[in-house]
Design a protein around this motif. Structure first.
Motif, PDB file in Angstrom:
ATOM      1  N   GLN A  41       0.832  -1.202   0.000  1.00 50.36           N
ATOM      2  CA  GLN A  41       0.000   0.000   0.000  1.00 50.36           C
ATOM      3  C   GLN A  41       0.872   1.259   0.000  1.00 50.36           C
ATOM      4  O   GLN A  41       0.593   2.222  -0.712  1.00 50.36           O
ATOM      5  CB  GLN A  41      -0.925   0.013   1.222  1.00 50.36           C
ATOM      6  CG  GLN A  41      -1.871   1.192   1.256  1.00 50.36           C
ATOM      7  CD  GLN A  41      -2.807   1.236   0.057  1.00 50.36           C
ATOM      8  OE1 GLN A  41      -3.430   0.235  -0.280  1.00 50.36           O
ATOM      9  NE2 GLN A  41      -2.911   2.378  -0.586  1.00 50.36           N
ATOM     10  N   LEU A  42       1.942   1.247   0.777  1.00 51.63           N
ATOM     11  CA  LEU A  42       2.853   2.389   0.805  1.00 51.63           C
ATOM     12  C   LEU A  42       3.481   2.602  -0.566  1.00 51.63           C
ATOM     13  O   LEU A  42       3.574   3.740  -1.044  1.00 51.63           O
ATOM     14  CB  LEU A  42       3.938   2.170   1.861  1.00 51.63           C
ATOM     15  CG  LEU A  42       5.003   3.254   1.961  1.00 51.63           C
ATOM     16  CD1 LEU A  42       4.383   4.592   2.350  1.00 51.63           C
ATOM     17  CD2 LEU A  42       6.075   2.849   2.964  1.00 51.63           C
ATOM     18  N   ASP A  43       3.889   1.521  -1.221  1.00 50.48           N
ATOM     19  CA  ASP A  43       4.469   1.627  -2.552  1.00 50.48           C
ATOM     20  C   ASP A  43       3.459   2.217  -3.534  1.00 50.48           C
ATOM     21  O   ASP A  43       3.798   3.087  -4.344  1.00 50.48           O
ATOM     22  CB  ASP A  43       4.937   0.251  -3.031  1.00 50.48           C
ATOM     23  CG  ASP A  43       5.654   0.328  -4.368  1.00 50.48           C
ATOM     24  OD1 ASP A  43       6.547   1.183  -4.521  1.00 50.48           O
ATOM     25  OD2 ASP A  43       5.311  -0.467  -5.268  1.00 50.48           O
ATOM     26  N   ALA A  44       2.210   1.758  -3.447  1.00 50.81           N
ATOM     27  CA  ALA A  44       1.174   2.294  -4.332  1.00 50.81           C
ATOM     28  C   ALA A  44       0.967   3.783  -4.064  1.00 50.81           C
ATOM     29  O   ALA A  44       0.803   4.571  -5.003  1.00 50.81           O
ATOM     30  CB  ALA A  44      -0.130   1.528  -4.131  1.00 50.81           C
ATOM     31  N   ASP A  45       0.979   4.172  -2.805  1.00 50.82           N
ATOM     32  CA  ASP A  45       0.811   5.592  -2.462  1.00 50.82           C
ATOM     33  C   ASP A  45       1.974   6.432  -3.001  1.00 50.82           C
ATOM     34  O   ASP A  45       1.781   7.548  -3.482  1.00 50.82           O
ATOM     35  CB  ASP A  45       0.708   5.780  -0.950  1.00 50.82           C
ATOM     36  CG  ASP A  45      -0.591   5.227  -0.382  1.00 50.82           C
ATOM     37  OD1 ASP A  45      -1.532   4.956  -1.160  1.00 50.82           O
ATOM     38  OD2 ASP A  45      -0.649   5.059   0.847  1.00 50.82           O
ATOM     39  N   LEU A  46       3.167   5.898  -2.921  1.00 50.98           N
ATOM     40  CA  LEU A  46       4.340   6.640  -3.385  1.00 50.98           C
ATOM     41  C   LEU A  46       4.408   6.721  -4.908  1.00 50.98           C
ATOM     42  O   LEU A  46       5.037   7.636  -5.454  1.00 50.98           O
ATOM     43  CB  LEU A  46       5.619   6.003  -2.838  1.00 50.98           C
ATOM     44  CG  LEU A  46       5.819   6.138  -1.329  1.00 50.98           C
ATOM     45  CD1 LEU A  46       7.038   5.343  -0.887  1.00 50.98           C
ATOM     46  CD2 LEU A  46       5.959   7.592  -0.919  1.00 50.98           C
ATOM     47  N   GLN A  47       3.793   5.773  -5.608  1.00 51.67           N
ATOM     48  CA  GLN A  47       3.817   5.779  -7.068  1.00 51.67           C
ATOM     49  C   GLN A  47       2.843   6.789  -7.659  1.00 51.67           C
ATOM     50  O   GLN A  47       2.970   7.163  -8.816  1.00 51.67           O
ATOM     51  CB  GLN A  47       3.484   4.380  -7.610  1.00 51.67           C
ATOM     52  CG  GLN A  47       4.507   3.317  -7.241  1.00 51.67           C
ATOM     53  CD  GLN A  47       5.885   3.583  -7.798  1.00 51.67           C
ATOM     54  OE1 GLN A  47       6.027   4.126  -8.882  1.00 51.67           O
ATOM     55  NE2 GLN A  47       6.909   3.218  -7.047  1.00 51.67           N
TER      56      GLN A  47
END
Length: 62
Positions: free
Chosen positions: A43-49
């Motif tokens: 989820q953090l990776d998706a938010d950062l992308q």
């Protein structure tokens, strides 16, 4: 640790039966924690992308 000779001559640790279930329970807990961590990181990776959100100017940065 207490040890006791078995009839076949082998030495067995008599404290082992109390702890046989512990590693499996701990392994299950670790797997659940790792799955939760992996979901959080995904989820953090998706938010950062996502592209950064621009906020309307407030006039304070002049």
């Amino acid at each position: 640790m207490s040890q006791e000779a078995a009839p076949d001559g082998a030495v067995h640790d008599t404290s082992a039966p109390e702890q046989e279930g512990a590693p499996k329970g701990l392994l299950q807990q670790m797997e659940e924690l790792m799955a939760a961590l992996n979901a959080d990181l995904t989820q953090l990776d998706a938010d950062l992308q996502q592209p950064p959100r621009t906020s309307p100017p407030t006039g304070e940065d002049s």
